[in-house]
Design a protein around this motif. Structure first.
Motif, PDB file in Angstrom:
ATOM      1  N   ASP A  52     -11.127 -37.476   7.180  1.00 49.81           N
ATOM      2  CA  ASP A  52     -11.929 -36.279   7.398  1.00 49.81           C
ATOM      3  C   ASP A  52     -10.987 -35.237   7.963  1.00 49.81           C
ATOM      4  O   ASP A  52     -10.044 -35.562   8.673  1.00 49.81           O
ATOM      5  CB  ASP A  52     -13.111 -36.558   8.340  1.00 49.81           C
ATOM      6  CG  ASP A  52     -12.702 -37.393   9.545  1.00 49.81           C
ATOM      7  OD1 ASP A  52     -12.063 -36.835  10.459  1.00 49.81           O
ATOM      8  OD2 ASP A  52     -13.015 -38.593   9.567  1.00 49.81           O
ATOM      9  N   HIS A 100     -15.349 -44.715   9.408  1.00 52.08           N
ATOM     10  CA  HIS A 100     -15.673 -44.721   7.979  1.00 52.08           C
ATOM     11  C   HIS A 100     -15.888 -46.151   7.518  1.00 52.08           C
ATOM     12  O   HIS A 100     -15.692 -47.094   8.294  1.00 52.08           O
ATOM     13  CB  HIS A 100     -14.545 -44.066   7.165  1.00 52.08           C
ATOM     14  CG  HIS A 100     -14.374 -42.612   7.431  1.00 52.08           C
ATOM     15  ND1 HIS A 100     -15.311 -41.670   7.067  1.00 52.08           N
ATOM     16  CD2 HIS A 100     -13.379 -41.937   8.052  1.00 52.08           C
ATOM     17  CE1 HIS A 100     -14.886 -40.467   7.441  1.00 52.08           C
ATOM     18  NE2 HIS A 100     -13.718 -40.602   8.051  1.00 52.08           N
ATOM     19  N   HIS A 139     -21.546 -38.756   4.699  1.00 50.64           N
ATOM     20  CA  HIS A 139     -20.179 -38.895   4.204  1.00 50.64           C
ATOM     21  C   HIS A 139     -20.122 -38.840   2.671  1.00 50.64           C
ATOM     22  O   HIS A 139     -19.243 -38.184   2.114  1.00 50.64           O
ATOM     23  CB  HIS A 139     -19.540 -40.185   4.726  1.00 50.64           C
ATOM     24  CG  HIS A 139     -19.290 -40.159   6.204  1.00 50.64           C
ATOM     25  ND1 HIS A 139     -18.239 -40.842   6.783  1.00 50.64           N
ATOM     26  CD2 HIS A 139     -19.940 -39.546   7.223  1.00 50.64           C
ATOM     27  CE1 HIS A 139     -18.257 -40.643   8.087  1.00 50.64           C
ATOM     28  NE2 HIS A 139     -19.296 -39.866   8.382  1.00 50.64           N
TER      29      HIS A 139
END
Length: 140
Positions: A14, A57, A128
């Motif tokens: 990110d 993640h 996401h």
């Protein structure tokens, strides 16, 4: 670390965020999921996911229907796509298989037996996927 079968390396990241940011990722946050190689032989495949971002993640392997393209799935009200039919996931920090997500700077992995076809690799934490964390893996 030596894992069985073909190895696929996945980078999860990110941008424009810091460790100080907590909670869910906002819509419109810049995120990415990169895969190398993008094509492997059918059979045993080990996916190694490195989290180079600031947020937690994960990596979920979803079969891709004929005629579909990556990024078409529609997230639900919870900001996630359905994982029905998933082939498996890497979401453990420094561990194999599922867990609580791959922490910043950590690596997770999963070894699967994949049939020929197209697969969508996704991060399915809130927002996401909608923020671009998906890529295609072709298995031949």
């Amino acid at each position: 670390m030596t894992l069985p079968g073909a190895t696929v390396r996945v980078v999860l990241a990110d941008m424009g965020m810091t460790r100080m940011m907590g909670g869910d990722a906002p819509m419109g946050a810049r995120m990415m999921l990169r895969v190398a190689p993008t094509t492997v032989r059918a059979g045993t495949v080990s996916l190694v996911a490195s989290n180079m971002g600031w947020r937690t993640h994960e990596l979920v392997v979803m079969p891709l229907a004929s005629g579909s393209t990556v990024g078409e799935r529609v997230p639900g009200p919870d900001g996630r796509i359905s994982e029905a039919g998933s082939a498996g996931e890497a979401s453990g920090s420094c561990a194999a298989g599922s867990g609580e997500g791959i922490a910043s700077g950590a690596v997770g992995w999963v070894t699967l037996t994949l049939a020929p076809g197209r697969y969508e690799l996704v991060c399915n934490l809130k927002n996401h996927y909608a923020n671009g964390m998906y890529a295609e893996l072709d298995v031949r």
